[in-house]
Write a protein that holds these residues in place. Structure first.
Motif, mmCIF file in Angstrom:
data_model
loop_
_atom_site.group_PDB
_atom_site.id
_atom_site.type_symbol
_atom_site.label_atom_id
_atom_site.label_comp_id
_atom_site.label_asym_id
_atom_site.label_seq_id
_atom_site.Cartn_x
_atom_site.Cartn_y
_atom_site.Cartn_z
ATOM 1 N N LEU A 40 88.643 -20.856 104.895
ATOM 2 C CA LEU A 40 87.716 -21.836 104.323
ATOM 3 C C LEU A 40 86.582 -21.152 103.570
ATOM 4 O O LEU A 40 86.131 -21.647 102.521
ATOM 5 C CB LEU A 40 87.149 -22.721 105.437
ATOM 6 C CG LEU A 40 88.134 -23.605 106.207
ATOM 7 C CD1 LEU A 40 87.378 -24.512 107.167
ATOM 8 C CD2 LEU A 40 88.995 -24.439 105.269
ATOM 9 N N ALA A 41 86.101 -20.028 104.091
ATOM 10 C CA ALA A 41 85.024 -19.308 103.411
ATOM 11 C C ALA A 41 85.490 -18.762 102.062
ATOM 12 O O ALA A 41 84.750 -18.816 101.069
ATOM 13 C CB ALA A 41 84.513 -18.174 104.297
ATOM 14 N N VAL A 42 86.705 -18.218 102.019
ATOM 15 C CA VAL A 42 87.237 -17.733 100.737
ATOM 16 C C VAL A 42 87.405 -18.887 99.757
ATOM 17 O O VAL A 42 87.122 -18.763 98.556
ATOM 18 C CB VAL A 42 88.574 -17.003 100.970
ATOM 19 C CG1 VAL A 42 89.264 -16.690 99.650
ATOM 20 C CG2 VAL A 42 88.347 -15.719 101.757
ATOM 21 N N ALA A 43 87.847 -20.042 100.270
ATOM 22 C CA ALA A 43 87.968 -21.214 99.401
ATOM 23 C C ALA A 43 86.609 -21.617 98.829
ATOM 24 O O ALA A 43 86.515 -22.062 97.679
ATOM 25 C CB ALA A 43 88.589 -22.374 100.180
ATOM 26 N N ALA A 44 85.554 -21.462 99.626
ATOM 27 C CA ALA A 44 84.214 -21.815 99.136
ATOM 28 C C ALA A 44 83.762 -20.900 98.011
ATOM 29 O O ALA A 44 82.994 -21.314 97.139
ATOM 30 C CB ALA A 44 83.210 -21.765 100.286
#
Length: 362
Positions: free
Chosen positions: A22-26
């Protein structure tokens, strides 16, 4: 207090892979609607699957940290200006004259809506990344995470776990002592209350640290086996070279010029680093008691976060305008359907992970 069965709880590494996905997606978007959806997904999973352990209350602290980062980013945009041009002036602050060698920098002056909106998007991306990392801290047992580390990183992992568990226990001690003072009719707020609560908290933290160090020394933590000097030098060369390769490969993937060599260098660096970690594990000849078993739920949890990151990266490459709304001219952001569906994949752990129960630190 009931404990979560060891076989039922998901491995901490699965939660970390989900949250890092999720952090990489952000990092692949500045669309505030997509970022808000990522925050909502992480908050829902944390609310549905966190336990009553001390570290599970760290999510709110990361949310406050993200909000603080957002406010600081907006403050710098207002105080120091922004290179983003804009025609919609919100206010004009008194500008401080600067010497000629500080050209390009200003303090105060005209604040445009475009510059403020750009700072809001940029700060919201960093805040979302911090909140996603906070979700991993709230869901993953740090002690069990230590057991899954390679032997070469075991000493570093011990220090990290002690640091991660210190803050939650410190917050719990402050809450416990403030509640006790309220029951006795004594003030628990203000400077006097802080001073009278702070000393017992620090004393308890010191006693806990000494007891933890003594127990770890009695169990043999930090003791290493004798290995030949050639093995130590090979381990250091492989690990250092692998990490440099990972950095160079990642940089190549993020730049347009390094698209040809980025992936091979990254894969070679990962292989060298893994070989170095495996070889370095010979210095720590210890067995693992009740190792975590990766079942179908753990793989689906980790895969949902990785899939979210991969789909957002693909969407950002195919339609960058949808995930990076412009601010010049001012346009209202829209929620792209396919990236939104990819973000919703992150909700899978809320339905497939074991039901939360109280989990005591082990």
């Amino acid at each position: 207090m009931a404990r979560v069965p060891r076989g039922a709880a998901l491995p901490p590494a699965a939660w970390w892979l989900w949250a890092l996905g999720l952090a990489v997606a952000a990092t692949r978007t500045t669309n505030p609607l997509v970022l808000a959806l990522l925050v909502a997904v992480s908050a829902y999973v944390v609310a549905a699957r966190r336990t009553s352990a001390p570290w599970s209350r760290s999510y709110a602290a990361f949310v406050r940290l993200g909000l603080a980062v957002l406010v600081i980013r907006l403050f710098f945009a207002v105080a120091l200006g922004s290179p983003i041009p804009g025609t919609h002036t919100l206010l004009t602050l008194p500008e401080v004259p600067l010497p000629h060698w500080a050209q390009g920098i200003r303090i105060g002056g005209r604040i445009s809506a475009e510059a403020l909106l750009f700072a809001l998007y940029d700060g919201l991306k960093l805040a979302t990344l911090l909140i996603c990392v906070g979700a991993a801290n709230a869901l993953a047992n740090p002690v069990r995470l230590l057991k899954s580390l390679p032997g070469a990183l075991y000493e570093v992992g011990v220090a990290v776990v002690v640091a991660l568990t210190f803050a939650p226990h410190l917050v719990a001690d402050v809450r416990r002592l403030r509640a006790a003072r309220r029951l006795r009719g004594r003030p628990d707020r203000g400077l006097s209350g802080l001073l009278q609560v702070g000393l017992p908290v620090l004393e308890g933290a010191l006693e806990r640290s000494v007891a933890l160090a003594a127990s770890m020394d009695a169990r043999g933590f930090g003791r290493t086996a004798d290995v030949p000097p050639a093995v130590r030098r090979t381990t250091a060369a492989l690990t250092l070279g692998g990490l440099l390769g990972v950095c160079a490969g990642t940089y190549g993937l993020l730049t347009a010029e390094g698209g040809t060599y980025g992936l091979p260098v990254l894969l070679a660096g990962l292989a060298a680093a893994l070989a170095g970690l495996r070889l370095g594990g010979r210095r720590s000849p210890r067995t693992r008691y009740r190792p975590d078993v990766w079942g179908l739920r753990a793989w689906v949890t980790a895969g949902s976060g990785i899939a979210t990151a991969a789909l957002l990266a693909l969407a950002a490459a195919r339609d960058p305008a949808a995930l990076h709304p412009g601010v010049v001219p001012l346009t209202a952001p829209t929620l792209p359907l396919l990236p939104a569906a990819a973000v919703l994949l992150g909700l899978l752990p809320a339905f497939i992970a074991p039901a939360p129960a109280s989990e005591e630190p082990s």
